[in-house]
Design a protein around this motif. Structure first.
Motif, short mmCIF file in Angstrom:
data_model
loop_
_atom_site.label_atom_id
_atom_site.label_comp_id
_atom_site.label_asym_id
_atom_site.label_seq_id
_atom_site.Cartn_x
_atom_site.Cartn_y
_atom_site.Cartn_z
N ALA A 131 8.27 -0.08 -2.38
CA ALA A 131 7.69 1.06 -1.66
C ALA A 131 8.77 2.10 -1.38
O ALA A 131 8.56 3.31 -1.59
CB ALA A 131 7.05 0.60 -0.36
N MET A 132 9.92 1.65 -0.91
CA MET A 132 11.00 2.58 -0.61
C MET A 132 11.49 3.30 -1.86
O MET A 132 11.79 4.50 -1.83
CB MET A 132 12.15 1.85 0.08
N LYS B 18 -0.17 14.79 -7.42
CA LYS B 18 0.70 15.15 -6.29
C LYS B 18 -0.17 15.47 -5.07
O LYS B 18 -0.21 16.58 -4.57
CB LYS B 18 1.58 16.35 -6.63
N ASN B 19 -0.85 14.46 -4.58
CA ASN B 19 -1.76 14.60 -3.45
C ASN B 19 -0.96 14.45 -2.15
O ASN B 19 -0.45 13.37 -1.85
CB ASN B 19 -2.86 13.53 -3.53
N PRO B 20 -0.84 15.52 -1.35
CA PRO B 20 -0.03 15.43 -0.13
C PRO B 20 -0.56 14.41 0.87
O PRO B 20 0.22 13.85 1.65
CB PRO B 20 -0.09 16.85 0.45
N GLU B 21 -1.86 14.13 0.86
CA GLU B 21 -2.43 13.11 1.75
C GLU B 21 -1.84 11.74 1.42
O GLU B 21 -1.57 10.94 2.32
CB GLU B 21 -3.95 13.09 1.64
N TRP B 22 -1.66 11.46 0.15
CA TRP B 22 -1.08 10.18 -0.26
C TRP B 22 0.37 10.07 0.20
O TRP B 22 0.79 9.04 0.70
CB TRP B 22 -1.15 10.00 -1.76
N LEU B 23 1.12 11.16 0.01
CA LEU B 23 2.53 11.13 0.41
C LEU B 23 2.66 10.98 1.92
O LEU B 23 3.47 10.19 2.41
CB LEU B 23 3.25 12.39 -0.07
N GLU B 24 1.83 11.68 2.66
CA GLU B 24 1.85 11.58 4.13
C GLU B 24 1.50 10.16 4.57
O GLU B 24 2.09 9.62 5.51
CB GLU B 24 0.89 12.60 4.74
N ALA B 25 0.53 9.55 3.89
CA ALA B 25 0.10 8.20 4.26
C ALA B 25 1.15 7.14 3.93
O ALA B 25 1.08 6.03 4.44
CB ALA B 25 -1.22 7.86 3.57
N CYS B 26 2.13 7.49 3.10
CA CYS B 26 3.23 6.55 2.79
C CYS B 26 4.08 6.28 4.01
O CYS B 26 4.72 5.23 4.12
CB CYS B 26 4.14 7.12 1.72
N PHE C 288 0.82 -1.20 0.00
CA PHE C 288 0.00 0.00 0.00
C PHE C 288 0.86 1.26 0.00
O PHE C 288 0.51 2.25 -0.64
CB PHE C 288 -0.99 0.01 1.16
N ALA C 289 2.00 1.22 0.69
CA ALA C 289 2.92 2.36 0.63
C ALA C 289 3.40 2.57 -0.81
O ALA C 289 3.50 3.71 -1.28
CB ALA C 289 4.10 2.16 1.57
N PHE C 290 3.68 1.48 -1.52
CA PHE C 290 4.05 1.58 -2.94
C PHE C 290 2.93 2.20 -3.75
O PHE C 290 3.16 3.10 -4.56
CB PHE C 290 4.40 0.19 -3.50
N SER D 167 11.11 7.30 -2.38
CA SER D 167 12.29 8.11 -2.63
C SER D 167 12.03 9.10 -3.77
O SER D 167 12.37 10.28 -3.67
CB SER D 167 13.49 7.23 -2.97
N ILE D 168 11.41 8.61 -4.83
CA ILE D 168 11.07 9.48 -5.96
C ILE D 168 10.06 10.55 -5.53
O ILE D 168 10.22 11.73 -5.84
CB ILE D 168 10.52 8.64 -7.13
N ALA D 169 9.04 10.13 -4.82
CA ALA D 169 7.97 11.05 -4.42
C ALA D 169 8.46 12.12 -3.45
O ALA D 169 8.10 13.29 -3.57
CB ALA D 169 6.82 10.26 -3.80
N SER D 170 9.26 11.71 -2.49
CA SER D 170 9.68 12.63 -1.43
C SER D 170 10.97 13.37 -1.75
O SER D 170 11.27 14.40 -1.14
CB SER D 170 9.86 11.86 -0.12
#
Length: 163
Positions: A130-131, A81-89, A68-70, A135-138
């Motif tokens: 996921a990692m 670029k939904n910040p909620e998705w990134l935060e939930a990672c 799910f993190a992936f 890494s790409i997203a963050s």
């Protein structure tokens, strides 16, 4: 295009179904899992939910933590670029899902206490992807390095008889 029957060309067919799946993902799948699947108290994601979102079992499948993190990071990178998705990672994989020997558990309790460990590398494969996506997203390159180290460990266990 009203129905899939009206689609004559492969690109139209793929475009139609791509739109259908994207709509389902954005308007059904993600809202459901973000509302019911995230453990706001302990971190990570619940995996055993009823269709109505009620919790059936609070134990967490470690492989699902990675999967799910992936999905969240991949969606952030490729859909919106939904910040909620990134935060939930940000889940509790690193804190609760690795054993002292570097291998991962298969299942943990809601608070991260180990329940079961397997000999195969199922959990590790999902954690690695996921990692990498996170890494790409963050922009945090340390997660790319962690993904590569974990992938090398996966190959070691896969290619070493008896492990």
């Amino acid at each position: 295009m009203d129905t899939k029957a009206n689609i004559a060309q492969p690109t139209e067919y793929l475009g139609y179904w791509g739109d259908v799946y994207k709509n389902d993902f954005l308007n059904d799948v993600m809202p459901f899992w973000l509302k019911y699947g995230i453990d706001k108290e302990n971190g990570g994601y619940f995996t055993c939910l009823n269709r109505d979102g009620s919790l059936m079992d609070s134990n967490k499948s470690v492989w699902f933590q990675g999967r799910f993190a992936f999905i969240l990071a991949y969606a952030y990178n490729h859909i919106e670029k939904n910040p909620e998705w990134l935060e939930a990672c940000k889940n509790f994989i690193e804190k609760h899902c690795f054993d002292e020997d570097g291998r991962m558990f298969y299942e943990v309790t809601a608070t991260g206490i180990p329940v079961r460990k397997r000999r195969y590398v199922f959990s590790e494969t999902f954690a690695a992807i996921a990692m990498a996506q996170y890494s790409i997203a963050s922009g945090d390159k340390s997660y790319a390095e962690k993904a590569v180290r974990l992938f090398k460990q996966i190959l070691y266990y896969k290619n070493t008889p008896g492990l």
